[in-house]
Scaffold this active site. Structure first.
Site, mmCIF file in Angstrom:
data_model
loop_
_atom_site.group_PDB
_atom_site.id
_atom_site.type_symbol
_atom_site.label_atom_id
_atom_site.label_comp_id
_atom_site.label_asym_id
_atom_site.label_seq_id
_atom_site.Cartn_x
_atom_site.Cartn_y
_atom_site.Cartn_z
ATOM 1 N N TYR A 3 0.869 -1.179 0.000
ATOM 2 C CA TYR A 3 0.000 0.000 0.000
ATOM 3 C C TYR A 3 0.908 1.233 0.000
ATOM 4 C CZ TYR A 3 -4.209 2.682 1.266
ATOM 5 O OH TYR A 3 -5.258 3.563 1.301
ATOM 6 N N ARG A 22 -6.527 10.518 -10.538
ATOM 7 C CA ARG A 22 -5.855 11.225 -9.435
ATOM 8 C C ARG A 22 -5.297 10.185 -8.466
ATOM 9 N NH1 ARG A 22 -5.753 12.518 -4.470
ATOM 10 N NH2 ARG A 22 -7.448 11.058 -4.075
ATOM 11 N N LYS A 60 -5.790 -1.872 -2.450
ATOM 12 C CA LYS A 60 -6.876 -1.651 -1.489
ATOM 13 C C LYS A 60 -7.527 -2.969 -1.096
ATOM 14 C CE LYS A 60 -7.384 2.916 -1.033
ATOM 15 N NZ LYS A 60 -7.555 3.670 0.195
ATOM 16 N N GLU A 87 -12.411 5.070 -5.929
ATOM 17 C CA GLU A 87 -11.046 5.317 -5.464
ATOM 18 C C GLU A 87 -10.263 6.148 -6.477
ATOM 19 O OE1 GLU A 87 -8.195 5.355 -2.749
ATOM 20 O OE2 GLU A 87 -10.033 4.202 -2.450
ATOM 21 N N ASP A 88 -9.697 7.237 -5.999
ATOM 22 C CA ASP A 88 -8.774 8.064 -6.784
ATOM 23 C C ASP A 88 -9.380 8.605 -8.078
ATOM 24 O OD1 ASP A 88 -7.016 7.778 -4.788
ATOM 25 O OD2 ASP A 88 -5.529 6.600 -5.864
ATOM 26 N N ASP A 99 -13.638 6.561 -0.938
ATOM 27 C CA ASP A 99 -12.651 6.461 0.135
ATOM 28 C C ASP A 99 -11.860 7.747 0.309
ATOM 29 O OD1 ASP A 99 -11.238 4.904 2.162
ATOM 30 O OD2 ASP A 99 -9.532 5.015 0.806
ATOM 31 N N ASP A 100 -11.577 8.440 -0.791
ATOM 32 C CA ASP A 100 -10.794 9.673 -0.703
ATOM 33 C C ASP A 100 -11.558 10.764 0.028
ATOM 34 O OD1 ASP A 100 -8.559 8.740 -2.452
ATOM 35 O OD2 ASP A 100 -10.194 8.617 -3.893
ATOM 36 N N ASN A 149 -0.273 11.817 0.677
ATOM 37 C CA ASN A 149 0.492 10.641 0.254
ATOM 38 C C ASN A 149 1.011 10.835 -1.160
ATOM 39 O OD1 ASN A 149 0.237 8.796 2.472
ATOM 40 N ND2 ASN A 149 -1.930 8.599 1.984
ATOM 41 N N ASN A 161 -3.801 6.487 8.333
ATOM 42 C CA ASN A 161 -3.937 5.728 7.099
ATOM 43 C C ASN A 161 -5.378 5.243 6.947
ATOM 44 O OD1 ASN A 161 -3.706 3.591 5.084
ATOM 45 N ND2 ASN A 161 -1.504 3.769 5.384
#
Length: 588
Positions: A119, A172, A190, A262-263, A285-286, A425, A470
């Site tokens: 991760y 992203r 993930k 995600e992202d 999640d972001d 991150n 995290n």
């Protein structure tokens, strides 16, 4: 859960039963190379002689028989001779492709050691190098050119009982920007933590890359790039792809199948979450996962400052997905303490690329307008800190070094215990280091980061263990709890409950050492307790669709936890109806 039970019950009627003892067996009609090439079935040299003979793999393996404990030692020995973290990542992903049980046994053996490899921060580098590190397909690659065929593509995936999907479009990736198809490393990583940290069975998890192109010119020119070689498709075609994808997943796997975004870039993340959160079992999640882990850290920090959330003024460096998600959950926590919503929002300030967000500033998005307050315009974060005198600063803009020495000194000058969260991150994008925070504040700073930092020892001998905020503290437990009781819509209350649960698990000893989160070594227990809390919340507020309601919620969650122990194979002349592996407890 009901879908899995249907399959098991149909097989159970064919099984021989006796009252001797209960064991778990694996039944499969696969033979020979198909067994040794299947990561769900493969045990390497741990297959017994009887299993080797019955499965037709005798002679395909060396004659030695190695237990999983010895296999673990072999993996660790190989891991230790790798020259850098990228090599270690490739090595571990290769193990995941060969032997899933052993892969997760390795991660569980020392999660603090291996999480930074599978991760953040190493997964960021792995995504950048995905064209070189790609070995075997893991997950589904769905492109913009596959519209009207997504349901057919889902049927290519061998597992039929999927409970959780993690999907990205790669625009992203962490703080690294548009990596296109290379972003697939994020859903894969993930979901590895869904299992390693939360205990969800890996065969119930599906990583998905929605490849709509990339605006990254370097990738488009790179002969090794493995994705679509054109600019990103946006607008109506993009939205139709997402709409078809959401419907196809829910049609095939059920309305209680969790879909984690995600992202995705800001331009899509907020509107997709708003569009689908009440229609499907989904979260971002972001936005929401980051919010829960950040608020968990703040709630733990309140025990150090002996204060309430409503006592604080919070300034964000950044006003994107993470900042908005954290801010909304902070406001929810303040509101729970009794402060009206409008006053909660006035305690939260944001600085973006154009400076402090204030009323009257041009071109503010709908999300930013809520945090625009009456105040003269300020262009620099440093000046905003001096003027607003916040009690907490939170960095989520992926601007390395944004928390300068002057900013940290100013925070320490008007706060006895300044709260400084450098959450961006990977590590190279952190707003400041743990050492800078503790040294400049002379140990008074309350610090958390998104990626891991080594312990810091001050000249006076005091030693601090930086808290890593995290998201892995959040999404594995949330996924386990949501899927355990078949929740169809994930509310913000679930994330506030998650944050409170994490904070409650931080001990006084942890706080004295600078930790704002439970040690990573306890993350399986943290995820379990989050899941149980969510299940209880779901039945209390009638969000669960699994009926009848189980009396023992802990037993329900525990029954779903994936075990890394090898099962025994039971092979006979019966022709099992499906190629897929079926695991069933029975008395023999």
């Amino acid at each position: 859960m009901a879908r899995g039970l249907v399959k098991q019950e149909s097989v159970e009627s064919e099984m021989h039963k006796s009252e001797d003892q209960s064991k778990t067996f694996v039944y499969t009609k696969k033979r020979g190379y198909d067994v040794t090439r299947n990561p769900h079935l493969n045990k390497g040299m741990a297959f017994s002689l009887e299993e080797r003979l019955q499965l037709g793999i005798h002679g395909l393996l060396p004659p030695c028989f190695l237990s999983q404990d010895v296999q673990l030692l072999r993996v660790i020995r190989n891991y230790e001779i790798k020259k850098d973290d990228l090599d270690r990542y490739v090595f571990l992903m290769g193990l995941q492709d060969r032997n899933e049980k052993l892969f997760y046994r390795v991660l569980a053996s020392d999660i603090e050691r291996f999480m930074p490899i599978v991760y953040t921060p190493t997964v960021g580098l792995a995504c950048q190098m995905y064209g070189l590190t790609f070995r075997r397909p893991r997950g589904l690659f769905i492109t913009i050119h596959d519209r009207n065929h997504i349901s057919t593509m889902l049927q290519c995936w061998p597992e039929k009982d999927i409970r959780a999907v993690v999907v990205t479009d790669g625009e992203r990736i962490l703080g690294l920007g548009d990596l296109g198809c290379y972003g697939m490393g994020i859903p894969v990583g993930k979901l590895a933590l869904y299992t390693a940290c939360g205990g969800m069975p890996p065969q119930q998890c599906l990583p998905v890359m929605l490849d709509v192109g990339t605006d990254n010119e370097e990738l488009l020119k790179d002969p090794l790039y493995i994705g679509l070689r054109h600019k990103r498709v946006r607008g109506k075609a993009y939205d139709e792809l997402l709409e078809e994808f959401m419907k196809a997943v829910s049609d095939r796997y059920g309305m209680d199948c969790l879909i984690q975004f995600e992202d995705f870039a800001n331009i899509n993340a907020f509107r997709l979450l708003s569009k689908y959160r009440n229609e499907y079992c989904t979260f971002n999640d972001d936005i929401q996962g980051t919010a829960a882990v950040a608020v968990a850290g703040l709630l733990a920090a309140l025990r150090i400052t002996k204060s309430k959330m409503t006592d604080h003024t919070i300034l964000f460096q950044g006003a994107g997905e993470a900042a908005m998600g954290i801010a909304d959950l902070i406001a929810m926590a303040m509101e729970k303490e009794g402060l009206p919503k409008d006053k909660c929002l006035r305690k939260i300030w944001m600085v973006d690329s154009k400076g402090l967000i204030v009323k009257g500033r041009d071109n503010l998005t709908h999300e930013k307008v809520r945090f625009a307050h009456e105040h003269p315009q300020i262009s620099k974060l440093e000046d905003a800190v001096k003027d607003l005198k916040p009690t907490a600063i939170i960095g989520v803009a992926a601007i390395a070094g944004a928390f300068t020495e002057q900013i940290i000194r100013d925070m320490a000058s008007f706060n006895e215990r300044p709260i400084i969260f450098a959450l961006s991150n990977p590590t190279s994008k952190a707003e400041c280091t743990a050492e800078q925070c503790y040294t400049i504040t002379e140990g008074r700073g309350i610090f958390a980061s998104g990626s891991p930092f080594d312990p810091v020892t001050l000249p006076d001998g005091r030693k601090f263990f930086p808290g890593q905020g995290n998201n892995s503290y959040v999404f594995p437990g949330v996924a386990l709890g949501v899927t355990a009781c078949a929740i169809r819509n994930i509310t913000d209350e679930i994330f506030l409950t998650t944050a409170e649960t994490i904070a409650d698990l931080v001990t006084e000893k942890d706080l004295s050492e600078g930790r704002l989160y439970p040690p990573l070594t306890t993350i399986r227990d943290v995820s379990f307790k989050i899941a149980v809390k969510i299940v209880k919340l779901a039945y209390k507020h009638k969000m669960a669709t699994l009926h009848p309601e189980p009396e023992d919620k802990e037993a329900l969650v525990r029954s779903l936890i994936y075990s890394t122990d090898y099962e025994e194979f039971a092979v006979d002349s019966y022709r099992w109806p499906e190629d897929a592996m079926v695991i069933q407890s029975c008395k023999l």
